[in-house]
Design an enzyme around this catalytic site. Structure first.
Site, PDB file in Angstrom:
ATOM      1  N   HIS A  48       0.816  -1.206   0.000  1.00  0.00           N
ATOM      2  CA  HIS A  48       0.000   0.000   0.000  1.00  0.00           C
ATOM      3  C   HIS A  48       0.854   1.262   0.000  1.00  0.00           C
ATOM      4  O   HIS A  48       0.389   2.327   0.414  1.00  0.00           O
ATOM      5  CB  HIS A  48      -0.926   0.008   1.210  1.00  0.00           C
ATOM      6  CG  HIS A  48      -1.942  -1.088   1.187  1.00  0.00           C
ATOM      7  ND1 HIS A  48      -2.865  -1.237   0.177  1.00  0.00           N
ATOM      8  CD2 HIS A  48      -2.178  -2.111   2.061  1.00  0.00           C
ATOM      9  CE1 HIS A  48      -3.626  -2.279   0.423  1.00  0.00           C
ATOM     10  NE2 HIS A  48      -3.230  -2.835   1.547  1.00  0.00           N
ATOM     11  N   ASP A 186      -7.560  -4.923   8.008  1.00  0.00           N
ATOM     12  CA  ASP A 186      -8.149  -5.849   7.035  1.00  0.00           C
ATOM     13  C   ASP A 186      -8.981  -6.928   7.710  1.00  0.00           C
ATOM     14  O   ASP A 186     -10.049  -7.300   7.203  1.00  0.00           O
ATOM     15  CB  ASP A 186      -7.054  -6.488   6.183  1.00  0.00           C
ATOM     16  CG  ASP A 186      -6.575  -5.570   5.078  1.00  0.00           C
ATOM     17  OD1 ASP A 186      -7.417  -4.903   4.461  1.00  0.00           O
ATOM     18  OD2 ASP A 186      -5.372  -5.523   4.829  1.00  0.00           O
TER      19      ASP A 186
END
Length: 264
Positions: A48, A186
């Site tokens: 990311h 997540d």
């Protein structure tokens, strides 16, 4: 899990309740400063973060440069690279930069864990390709690096889904896997309780992983309160913060202090 006597480097460090930092800014100067705090490791993110392979190598080199060298020749702070996916090409390329360990996201099954470990290990334990890269001082120490790498290079599998929680015990038992890392954002999103880390469903999932795992289980904190909370839940190691978070909170705190002084 390998016997303790068979491992060294970061593989051994992960079994001793270490703490590290997360690098989301692909700048070697930031990586070097994080390593100068005497953290046990720095995770260089490529999933990311806008971090290409050259930036990874620069960050790994910066972490190495910041280190004092111990009596056994091992660096005090290790560079770990979080690859963008559990892919053997990505894994071998970041390890060739000289990283001490590799982290893979979304490892949900035993088969995926076995593929991950195999990509990070030289034959006969895996299928990592051999080359004279920075990891072996561009081939100068290739024989020695080849002999020691499987004992030293750490593999960390991320638990980020309900499926991974259910399989955590079997995943952790894969030979050569060194640690699990629960990705709180997540995992909470996958469970439908994003960011609700005190929600009973999230806590139950974390406790299930901690109970089932035969290797150390860590996670990522983004505040001092989270450091306390994760420790209370029983995690074995932590990434205690993110570079962008340090910058954000430090800048905000300085401005707030200036405003307070101006009001006095």
């Amino acid at each position: 899990m390998d016997d303790d006597s068979d491992v060294s480097g970061l593989r051994a460090t992960l079994r001793a309740n270490p703490a590290g930092h997360w690098l989301s800014t692909p700048a070697p100067q930031v990586a070097e400063q994080l390593a100068q705090t005497d953290a046990d490791f720095v995770v260089v993110d490529t999933e990311h973060a806008p971090t290409d392979l050259e930036s990874v190598e620069a960050a790994v080199r910066a972490v190495d440069a910041a280190n004092a060298t111990g009596e056994d020749g091992a660096a005090d702070t290790a560079a770990v690279v979080r690859v963008a996916w559990n892919d053997h090409v990505r894994i071998k390329r970041v390890l060739d930069t000289g990283a001490a360990g590799v982290m893979a996201p979304q490892v949900n099954t035993v088969d995926e864990a076995e593929a991950f470990v195999a990509a990070a290990r030289y034959p006969p334990e895996g299928h990592r390709g051999v080359a004279g890269t920075r990891a072996s001082r561009y081939g100068r120490d290739l024989d020695d690096y080849y002999e020691r790498a499987n004992d030293r290079v750490a593999t960390i599998a991320q638990v980020e889904t309900a499926e991974a929680v259910d399989n955590a015990g079997e995943i952790s038992a894969v030979d050569g896997l060194d640690a699990l890392l629960v990705g709180p954002a997540d995992l909470s999103a996958a469970l439908g309780v994003f960011g609700e880390y005190e929600h009973e469903q999230f806590v139950a999932a974390v406790e299930a992983v901690l109970d089932a795992s035969t290797v150390p289980v860590g996670t990522l904190a983004t505040s001092l309160d989270e450091v306390d909370y994760w420790a209370a839940l029983g995690f074995d190691y932590q990434i205690v913060g993110v570079d962008a978070g340090y910058l954000r909170t430090g800048a905000a705190a300085a401005l707030e202090r200036y405003e307070q002084v101006g009001e006095e």
